[in-house]
Write a protein that holds these residues in place. Sequence first.
Motif, PDB file in Angstrom:
ATOM      1  N   HIS A  26       5.620  15.423   2.271  1.00 41.45           N
ATOM      2  CA  HIS A  26       4.801  14.457   1.527  1.00 41.45           C
ATOM      3  C   HIS A  26       5.715  13.472   0.798  1.00 41.45           C
ATOM      4  O   HIS A  26       5.818  13.490  -0.425  1.00 41.45           O
ATOM      5  CB  HIS A  26       3.896  15.180   0.535  1.00 41.45           C
ATOM      6  CG  HIS A  26       2.916  16.119   1.177  1.00 41.45           C
ATOM      7  ND1 HIS A  26       1.818  15.675   1.872  1.00 41.45           N
ATOM      8  CD2 HIS A  26       2.894  17.477   1.246  1.00 41.45           C
ATOM      9  CE1 HIS A  26       1.146  16.717   2.326  1.00 41.45           C
ATOM     10  NE2 HIS A  26       1.779  17.821   1.967  1.00 41.45           N
TER      11      HIS A  26
ATOM     12  N   GLN B  42       2.772   8.997  11.702  1.00 46.38           N
ATOM     13  CA  GLN B  42       3.008   8.602  10.313  1.00 46.38           C
ATOM     14  C   GLN B  42       4.217   9.336   9.722  1.00 46.38           C
ATOM     15  O   GLN B  42       4.136  10.005   8.698  1.00 46.38           O
ATOM     16  CB  GLN B  42       1.756   8.868   9.463  1.00 46.38           C
ATOM     17  CG  GLN B  42       0.527   8.083   9.896  1.00 46.38           C
ATOM     18  CD  GLN B  42       0.653   6.595   9.572  1.00 46.38           C
ATOM     19  OE1 GLN B  42       0.573   6.200   8.422  1.00 46.38           O
ATOM     20  NE2 GLN B  42       0.856   5.768  10.600  1.00 46.38           N
TER      21      GLN B  42
ATOM     22  N   GLN C  96       1.326   5.520   0.543  1.00 42.69           N
ATOM     23  CA  GLN C  96       0.823   6.643   1.323  1.00 42.69           C
ATOM     24  C   GLN C  96       1.889   7.722   1.375  1.00 42.69           C
ATOM     25  O   GLN C  96       3.037   7.497   0.987  1.00 42.69           O
ATOM     26  CB  GLN C  96       0.468   6.211   2.750  1.00 42.69           C
ATOM     27  CG  GLN C  96       1.692   5.800   3.584  1.00 42.69           C
ATOM     28  CD  GLN C  96       1.347   5.486   5.022  1.00 42.69           C
ATOM     29  OE1 GLN C  96       0.873   4.393   5.305  1.00 42.69           O
ATOM     30  NE2 GLN C  96       1.591   6.441   5.910  1.00 42.69           N
ATOM     31  N   ASP C  97       1.529   8.898   1.828  1.00 43.11           N
ATOM     32  CA  ASP C  97       2.489   9.955   2.080  1.00 43.11           C
ATOM     33  C   ASP C  97       2.911   9.923   3.532  1.00 43.11           C
ATOM     34  O   ASP C  97       2.125   9.579   4.418  1.00 43.11           O
ATOM     35  CB  ASP C  97       1.881  11.328   1.770  1.00 43.11           C
ATOM     36  CG  ASP C  97       1.846  11.624   0.277  1.00 43.11           C
ATOM     37  OD1 ASP C  97       2.485  10.859  -0.482  1.00 43.11           O
ATOM     38  OD2 ASP C  97       1.182  12.581  -0.121  1.00 43.11           O
TER      39      ASP C  97
ATOM     40  N   THR D  37       0.832  -1.196   0.000  1.00 39.76           N
ATOM     41  CA  THR D  37       0.000   0.000   0.000  1.00 39.76           C
ATOM     42  C   THR D  37       0.867   1.246   0.000  1.00 39.76           C
ATOM     43  O   THR D  37       1.929   1.287   0.636  1.00 39.76           O
ATOM     44  CB  THR D  37      -0.922   0.019   1.233  1.00 39.76           C
ATOM     45  OG1 THR D  37      -0.116  -0.048   2.427  1.00 39.76           O
ATOM     46  CG2 THR D  37      -1.884  -1.149   1.205  1.00 39.76           C
TER      47      THR D  37
END
Length: 314
Positions: free
Chosen positions: A62, A155, A48-49, A46
């Motif tokens: 980002h 994150q 994502q940033d 997967t």
Amino acid sequence: MNKKLTSAAVQFIKLGIAACIMAGMSGCGTSDDTNRNEGPRLSSITGQDAKLLVADELVANHLPIYRDSGHIWVPLKGAAKALGLQLHEDGGGHYAMGQTNPNYNVQINHKEASAGDKVIRLPEPLRELDNEPYMTMESLSALLGTPLNWDETRQQIVMTPITAERQSSSDGSSDGATYRGLAAGYDATELIQYARSFEGTPYEFGTGDYERTRKFDCSTFTAHVFERYGINLPRTSLSQSQVGERVEKDELQAGDLMFFFTPGRYESNEVVGHVGIYAGDGNMIHTYGDPGVIFDRFDSYWQGRFLFGRRVAN
């Protein structure tokens, strides 16, 4: 009736065989893919940033990462840019990364990389994901010689700044003709004159052998000059900074190597990123960009970035 049934059965079998052959040719059915170590596929991970921090400083907001069941894959280009490093790709899946010369080298699908002259064994090889080079956090950490940690709550990836101590410990003695002690003497005046004969030679980061490319980066220039006098320096400024005897600014003599830091994402200004040759009388000769090899003043700008010198011959 039996003859007709037999003919139909034969035709059915022929069609089945043809279908199997076509399936094999198209890669369907059984294949060798299960036996290949080709790394993660986009269908199994997967995207994502994420944020990238060096200590407490946000350097990328980002960063496009990929996650699979066991790893976080970081884009090599994005990481290099965030760290203020140049990245050069030679078209064969080989990437060189550094400031004014390639101190770090890595190749697609190879676990063997290098930092300076030291061979680094990566936990996972560099991979191409969506046609871009990606490394796991663990492999990037091994290459740069500094910890990277994932903060699941925020994150974000948090990198410990590269220090001179970590950089030095990630380097190693090289084999072959390179050396760590002092070599036999040479005529410094003659060496500087020879170095000046290359003034104006174009600069190219990560360039190959001068005889083929007619270009230099900072460390291939110093290596090429000293090779003429029987002194075989390592390829990178990081490794060259371990050669010979250390000298301070007020001890410099013509022919000494000079090492500098360049601004970047580092904990201190003691990380080697550039090398030149002291030419005497407050002058130096080196290359780092346009206009190529240049005879320069060792002025306040360069003195403010000077780390130390190395004397490689008696």
